[in-house]
Design an enzyme around this catalytic site. Structure first.
Site, mmCIF file in Angstrom:
data_model
loop_
_atom_site.group_PDB
_atom_site.id
_atom_site.type_symbol
_atom_site.label_atom_id
_atom_site.label_comp_id
_atom_site.label_asym_id
_atom_site.label_seq_id
_atom_site.Cartn_x
_atom_site.Cartn_y
_atom_site.Cartn_z
ATOM 1 N N LYS A 179 20.466 8.501 -74.117
ATOM 2 C CA LYS A 179 19.923 7.427 -74.953
ATOM 3 C C LYS A 179 18.408 7.539 -75.011
ATOM 4 C CE LYS A 179 18.505 3.334 -74.089
ATOM 5 N NZ LYS A 179 17.351 3.269 -75.051
ATOM 6 N N GLU A 204 13.179 7.789 -61.883
ATOM 7 C CA GLU A 204 11.751 8.113 -61.968
ATOM 8 C C GLU A 204 11.098 6.909 -62.604
ATOM 9 O OE1 GLU A 204 8.371 8.627 -63.335
ATOM 10 O OE2 GLU A 204 9.202 10.072 -64.753
ATOM 11 N N CYS A 212 3.397 7.512 -66.463
ATOM 12 C CA CYS A 212 3.829 6.857 -65.221
ATOM 13 C C CYS A 212 3.005 7.315 -64.026
ATOM 14 C CB CYS A 212 5.314 7.129 -64.977
ATOM 15 S SG CYS A 212 5.767 8.864 -65.080
ATOM 16 N N GLU A 245 1.221 -2.077 -62.863
ATOM 17 C CA GLU A 245 1.053 -0.923 -63.746
ATOM 18 C C GLU A 245 0.639 -1.408 -65.134
ATOM 19 O OE1 GLU A 245 3.493 3.201 -64.562
ATOM 20 O OE2 GLU A 245 4.630 1.346 -64.440
#
Length: 789
Positions: A190, A264, A298, A395
């Site tokens: 996806k 991850e 990331c 973040e």
């Protein structure tokens, strides 16, 4: 204007990349559907707009996959799996090689399409993303060719459900699809609903090269579609890249299902600059660390930690360098910064920046005038931030860095590790000894020395702590898509219920002087916090004695003791081996005692179990200094190290079926690799563990390295699974217990290894020992060390 003047101003004329072919391709696809069983299907359900974030123009619409479409894709993948997995590795390699070649033949098309869809600059999509996509398929064509030799006995898992993010749409596809197909798995992928275009174009390449139907299926959609894929009973492995919050949701969703999982997740990576660093190089490193891909990375170096003596100079140079950054049309080849992926992402970042200024930080922004239309965010950095500020811990996922200063290397490490994440770090120093020391101490899965954001298919990538677990790339990444040879096993029965803490009036087999079995915490025997013991019975229901009934506070004390024994991980592997040999020596002197104790428990082969425990200690002692990392072939002028690093504190839940051997088969590999353990002994036969105390004490095992608890197995297991200072958990219990500990582990996203509630023949080395135990006792750290001019 002279050339000299041009070089001073760095003014460029526009250099737009033509989007004609890509736009024509999009125009022919007013609705993006799915790729299922080799066919392109129109979406059955709702569709949403796909927007060019640089212009706000609607490019096309994409379908949101329904349960029916997900089921069709999984069924197609399951049907294709047997034949695909049975292909010789060479045949799968040919398909992967063809995918690499066809991506290369259309590099410009894919680069433009990615930039239109994502907003990243054409320079990045053209020079970084698409070449790395081809590199991953080439690299994994090699693994397909060599799999039988390098992973003997290992087989594919089955159908892999893969969910990828929007920041590197095509590259994340390659990271996940290439190893899965190389290993013989089939895939249901996806893409992100914001960026589906390059995945759909890749599906057309799959059809073009004749990839067998059902081997790769692409179902577009949003989070609900991803949940349908992850939760589908036909999926054997889930691989997810995205936010830590969604990672927790997936961990809980598939707990107890037996599915393999790799995550991850987010990051808040430190960028550490020492006073002896090449400051100009470090400034350029910041450009690549936080302003690359608009900071939507990331592993972005989003926390700048600068040694106090050079901080003013460094920040001045950083402000001057920021003035030269160019932002605007991402199709213009002269641009450094493109658009964020969406207006929603821009609003989120602006909200965090407003909060940072409200908390007392100062925002420094590039003076470049960003376009008013589109999701553009001027790059910048914050000064005056403190470790507790929201932006220091959250973040941002945009082109804004936070800053802190430090005085000593120890303070730098403390600040670097002051985060729940552990994805990456970057260390800048001309003192290579210092740089390597810091790289070893920082809690991150990837560390770049005097460099940042370098990637290669041969180098494992992945995080520690709440940045997830599992690796992508290299040998470790291939292992994520394989399973060891199947072993027989029956469902593990629940342990005998505790007979209670009241006096036991039945038969007893006691020594003339009563022995009080305690807990073993921090190298000392300790009474249970609750002051309770429970009666342990053996063969024929004879009472053998009492064992301490540990509770949550005892777990806390044991974890704290393990945390204080961190020096064990720094002991040389040779010294750890000597301790294990010494342990075996001391255990051998008491072999008859342990044999008799096992016989009293009703163990069918007590002498064999003791002998096997001694052999196992020798085997792991031998492995302690031989299970090592590698130097990986990646880029020119780089030494890329893959290091096996201990988790730290591990929780171990021992089985009932082999109370001595099962317990030691968990403890030995964990401590051989440098971990400290909190082990819960067999609930039904805990007195075997209490006999180990003197063996441990006389074997030079430092206090806190091995902590032993007795009591209710699943209550203690749940507490360990929930504990934030327990970095990994091994569980040998029931199937229902597996679901329980996997769910409880989602708090700090610790990796959990279970035997799915099936018993093992612990006497069989193929089941009770091996490199799989060693792999599960370490996490791979990749260290990039450039050299030369």
């Amino acid at each position: 204007m002279t050339i000299k003047d041009l070089m001073q101003t760095m003014d460029y004329g526009p250099a737009p990349e033509s989007a004609t072919e890509a736009l024509a391709w999009i125009a022919d696809r007013p609705v993006i559907g799915h790729f299922i069983n080799g066919r392109f299907t129109a979406p059955e359900g709702e569709t949403v707009e796909v927007v060019n974030p640089a212009t706000d123009a609607v490019l096309t619409r994409v379908g949101l996959g329904t349960a029916t479409e997900v089921d069709a894709a999984v069924q197609a993948a399951r049907a294709a799996f047997p034949k695909w997995a049975a292909l010789p590795g060479h045949d799968r390699a040919r398909y992967l090689y063809a995918l690499a070649r066809h991506v290369q033949k259309r590099e410009r098309f894919f680069s433009v399409l990615e930039t239109l869809d994502n907003g990243k600059t054409i320079r990045e999509s053209r020079d970084i993303d698409v070449p790395l996509v081809a590199r991953h398929f080439y690299h994994h064509a090699g693994w397909a060719e060599l799999m039988a030799d390098d992973f003997p006995g290992h087989t594919a898992l089955g159908v892999c459900g893969q969910i990828i993010p929007w920041n590197f749409p095509l590259l994340m596809l390659a990271w996940k699809v290439a190893p899965a197909l190389a290993a013989g798995n089939t895939v249901v992928l996806k893409p992100a609903d914001l960026t589906p275009l390059t995945a759909y174009a890749f599906a057309e390449i799959c059809a073009e090269i004749g990839l067998p139907p059902g081997v790769l299926n692409i179902v577009n959609g949003d989070g609900a579609t991803g949940a349908l894929i992850a939760g589908h009973e036909g999926v054997a492995k889930v691989a997810f890249t995205g936010s830590t919050e969604v990672g927790r949701v997936i961990r809980r969703q598939i707990a107890g299902s037996g599915k393999k999982l790799s995550l991850e997740l987010g990051g808040k990576s430190p960028f550490i600059v020492f006073e002896d660093a090449d400051l100009d190089a470090a400034v350029e490193g910041v450009v690549d660390a936080i302003w690359f891909n608009q900071g939507e990375v990331c592993c972005a170096g989003s926390r700048l930690l600068v040694q106090e003596g050079i901080a003013p100079r460094f920040f001045d140079r950083l402000r001057k360098r920021m003035e030269t950054l160019r932002g605007g049309d991402p199709l213009d080849k002269t641009m450094d910064v493109g658009a964020l992926v969406s207006r929603k992402q821009l609003a989120r970042i602006n909200g965090l920046l407003a909060q940072a200024e409200a908390e007392g930080a100062t925002l420094h922004r590039a003076p470049a005038q960003m376009p008013a239309q589109g999701a553009f965010c001027a790059p910048g950095f914050l000064t005056g931030t403190a470790p507790a500020h929201t932006v220091s811990q959250t973040e941002i996922f945009g082109p804004i860095a936070t800053t802190l200063t430090f005085r000593t290397p120890d303070e730098a490490i403390t600040l670097a590790n002051d985060t729940r994440y552990g994805l990456a770090a970057s260390v800048w120093s001309q003192n290579i000894d210092r740089a390597i020391e810091i790289a070893a101490k920082v809690k991150a899965g990837v560390v770049w020395i005097n460099a940042t954001n370098i990637f290669d298919a041969g180098a494992p990538f992945g995080g520690f702590r709440e940045s997830g677990y599992g690796r992508e790339g290299g040998r470790a990444g291939m292992r994520e898509y394989l399973t060891a040879p199947a072993r027989p096993g029956k469902p593990r029965p629940d342990p005998a219920p505790l007979s209670g803490v009241a006096p036991h009036a039945g038969k007893a087999d006691r020594p003339s002087i009563d022995v009080t079995a305690k807990l073993y915490i921090g190298g000392k025997q300790a009474r249970a916090d609750g002051g309770q013991s429970y009666t342990v019975t053996g063969k024929g229901g004879v009472a053998l004695g009492q064992a301490a009934l540990a509770n949550r506070k005892d777990v806390r004390n044991a974890v704290e003791a393990a945390g204080k024994a961190g020096g064990w991980g720094g002991v040389t592997a040779h010294n750890r081996a000597q301790v294990l040999y010494f342990l075996a020596e001391n255990l051998s002197q008491r072999a008859e005692e342990f044999t008799a104790a096992l016989a009293a428990c009703g163990t069918p082969k007590p002498a064999e179990e003791v002998a096997a425990t001694l052999r196992r200690a020798f085997w792991y002692a031998a492995q302690a200094d031989k299970f090592d990392g590698t130097v990986t072939a990646t880029k020119s002028n780089h030494v890329t190290l893959t290091v096996n690093e201990p988790f730290g504190t591990m929780g171990l839940i021992a089985p009932d079926e082999a109370p001595l051997l099962g317990l030691m088969s968990l403890i030995l590999p964990a401590i051989a690799m440098g971990n400290r353990v909190v082990a819960v002994a067999s609930q039904s036969h805990p007195l075997l563990a209490t006999r180990l105390y003197q063996v441990l004490e006389t074997s030079d095992i430092p206090g806190g390295v091995v902590n032993l608890l007795t009591g209710t197995r699943d209550e203690l297991a749940k507490t360990l699974a929930e504990h934030d200072d327990v970095a990994a958990l091994w569980y040998c219990g029931s199937a229902s217990g597996v679901a329980m500990v996997e769910t409880a582990s989602a708090g700090n996203l610790k990796p959990v290894w279970t035997d799915q509630g099936l018993t093992r023949d612990w006497l069989d080395p193929a089941q009770g020992q091996g490199r799989d135990f060693l792999h599960r006792a370490v996490q791979v750290k990749t260290i990039w060390l450039p050299y030369g001019a």
